[in-house]
Design a protein around this motif. Structure first.
Motif, PDB file in Angstrom:
ATOM      1  N   GLY A   6       0.811  -1.212   0.000  1.00 47.24           N
ATOM      2  CA  GLY A   6       0.000   0.000   0.000  1.00 47.24           C
ATOM      3  C   GLY A   6       0.842   1.258   0.000  1.00 47.24           C
ATOM      4  N   GLU A   7       0.585   2.136   0.969  1.00 48.85           N
ATOM      5  CA  GLU A   7       1.328   3.391   1.095  1.00 48.85           C
ATOM      6  C   GLU A   7       2.645   3.224   1.850  1.00 48.85           C
ATOM      7  OE1 GLU A   7      -2.156   6.682   1.544  1.00 48.85           O
ATOM      8  OE2 GLU A   7      -2.160   5.057   3.011  1.00 48.85           O
ATOM      9  N   GLY A   8       2.956   1.999   2.258  1.00 49.55           N
ATOM     10  CA  GLY A   8       4.272   1.718   2.803  1.00 49.55           C
ATOM     11  C   GLY A   8       4.455   1.904   4.294  1.00 49.55           C
ATOM     12  N   SER A  51      -0.993  -0.959  -6.666  1.00 50.10           N
ATOM     13  CA  SER A  51      -1.343   0.456  -6.769  1.00 50.10           C
ATOM     14  C   SER A  51      -0.085   1.299  -6.956  1.00 50.10           C
ATOM     15  CB  SER A  51      -2.087   0.938  -5.523  1.00 50.10           C
ATOM     16  OG  SER A  51      -2.240   2.349  -5.564  1.00 50.10           O
ATOM     17  N   ALA A  52       0.094   1.829  -8.149  1.00 53.91           N
ATOM     18  CA  ALA A  52       1.234   2.716  -8.410  1.00 53.91           C
ATOM     19  C   ALA A  52       1.142   3.974  -7.558  1.00 53.91           C
ATOM     20  CB  ALA A  52       1.282   3.080  -9.891  1.00 53.91           C
ATOM     21  N   VAL A  53      -0.076   4.457  -7.325  1.00 50.40           N
ATOM     22  CA  VAL A  53      -0.255   5.664  -6.514  1.00 50.40           C
ATOM     23  C   VAL A  53       0.183   5.409  -5.073  1.00 50.40           C
ATOM     24  CG1 VAL A  53      -1.944   7.302  -5.580  1.00 50.40           C
ATOM     25  CG2 VAL A  53      -2.082   6.605  -7.975  1.00 50.40           C
ATOM     26  N   GLY A  54      -0.222   4.272  -4.517  1.00 51.92           N
ATOM     27  CA  GLY A  54       0.192   3.939  -3.159  1.00 51.92           C
ATOM     28  C   GLY A  54       1.704   3.871  -3.027  1.00 51.92           C
ATOM     29  N   VAL A  63       5.573  -2.373  -8.684  1.00 53.54           N
ATOM     30  CA  VAL A  63       4.151  -2.329  -9.001  1.00 53.54           C
ATOM     31  C   VAL A  63       3.783  -3.660  -9.641  1.00 53.54           C
ATOM     32  CG1 VAL A  63       2.322  -1.165 -10.285  1.00 53.54           C
ATOM     33  CG2 VAL A  63       4.206   0.169  -9.324  1.00 53.54           C
ATOM     34  N   ALA A  64       3.050  -4.486  -8.900  1.00 57.79           N
ATOM     35  CA  ALA A  64       2.683  -5.820  -9.382  1.00 57.79           C
ATOM     36  C   ALA A  64       1.498  -6.331  -8.575  1.00 57.79           C
ATOM     37  CB  ALA A  64       3.867  -6.784  -9.249  1.00 57.79           C
ATOM     38  N   ASP A  65       0.718  -7.171  -9.204  1.00 58.28           N
ATOM     39  CA  ASP A  65      -0.372  -7.875  -8.536  1.00 58.28           C
ATOM     40  C   ASP A  65       0.250  -8.993  -7.715  1.00 58.28           C
ATOM     41  OD1 ASP A  65      -2.493  -9.555  -7.840  1.00 58.28           O
ATOM     42  OD2 ASP A  65      -3.559  -9.209  -9.719  1.00 58.28           O
ATOM     43  N   VAL A  66       0.044  -8.985  -6.407  1.00 58.63           N
ATOM     44  CA  VAL A  66       0.702  -9.983  -5.562  1.00 58.63           C
ATOM     45  C   VAL A  66       0.242 -11.403  -5.881  1.00 58.63           C
ATOM     46  CG1 VAL A  66       1.179  -8.408  -3.650  1.00 58.63           C
ATOM     47  CG2 VAL A  66      -0.980  -9.690  -3.687  1.00 58.63           C
ATOM     48  N   THR A  67      -0.911 -11.561  -6.520  1.00 55.43           N
ATOM     49  CA  THR A  67      -1.361 -12.911  -6.864  1.00 55.43           C
ATOM     50  C   THR A  67      -0.556 -13.500  -8.021  1.00 55.43           C
ATOM     51  OG1 THR A  67      -3.081 -12.134  -8.396  1.00 55.43           O
ATOM     52  CG2 THR A  67      -3.703 -12.391  -6.079  1.00 55.43           C
ATOM     53  N   ALA A  68       0.139 -12.649  -8.773  1.00 58.75           N
ATOM     54  CA  ALA A  68       0.952 -13.121  -9.898  1.00 58.75           C
ATOM     55  C   ALA A  68       2.439 -12.889  -9.670  1.00 58.75           C
ATOM     56  CB  ALA A  68       0.518 -12.414 -11.180  1.00 58.75           C
TER      57      ALA A  68
END
Length: 199
Positions: A43-45, A64-67, A86-91
């Motif tokens: 998220g926002e780290g 989320s690139a914004v996060g 920036v990646a989908d954690v499921t993949a």
């Protein structure tokens, strides 16, 4: 919610979540010697930033690139370094092993979370630690806050059983104090801590 939805949520406010780390994460990590850490669903780290300030080399992953932009900006202000992905954690598939693999409030349907847990368990270096903190299934009836959808809530037993190759050290429900209208109430969280056998 998809990445675009989270981008919109993160863009709509200075900080969607607290700037400080989760208290349970702090309690569980404080005694560990810093090494490489992987924060899945960062998220926002908030937790990644705290880990970096404790001397960890942190890779923060979120779709989320914004996060993650907000996490990098905060890291610069605070004088620490984060690697953001920036990646989908499921993949997502890590390219190395980590002394700490963290999942904090990554609320996914079980069929997705099970795959992430397998990836996370495989990414723990020998002697390293896996740590998950999440809204528990019992939070709906006994706690406060958190997602209202039972499909994205876990139990300690469910998570622990999915951690192939790790030694489970803690798998329990914990009560987390939450201020609601000036009074302290409690959310029910799943806490699972496990370790990989030393090489």
């Amino acid at each position: 919610m998809n990445a675009d939805g989270w981008d919109e949520r993160y863009a709509a406010t200075a900080l969607l979540w607290s700037a400080g780390p989760n208290r349970t994460v702090v309690d569980e990590v404080e005694g560990l010697s810093p090494g490489a850490a992987l924060d899945l669903g960062a998220g926002e780290g908030r937790n990644a930033l705290w880990l970096a300030e404790q001397g960890w080399t942190v890779t923060a992953v979120d779709f989320s690139a914004v996060g993650l932009d907000k996490a990098r900006a905060a890291a610069e202000r605070r004088g620490v370094t984060l690697e953001t992905v920036v990646a989908d954690v499921t993949a997502y598939r890590p390219r190395r092993a980590y002394e700490l693999v963290l999942l904090a409030y990554l609320q996914l349907p079980w069929e997705q979370l099970a795959g992430v847990l397998a990836t996370a368990a495989a990414a723990v270096a020998p002697g390293g630690v896996f740590l998950l903190v999440a809204h528990d299934a019992k939070n709906l009836s006994e706690g406060v806050g958190g997602p209202p959808d039972p499909a994205v809530l876990q139990t300690p037993e469910q998570v622990a059983a999915a951690l192939t190759g790790l030694r489970v050290e803690r798998a329990e429900r914990i009560r987390r104090p939450v201020e609601v209208d000036g009074e302290t109430r409690y959310a029910i969280d799943t806490l699972v801590r496990a370790s990989a056998p030393a090489g």
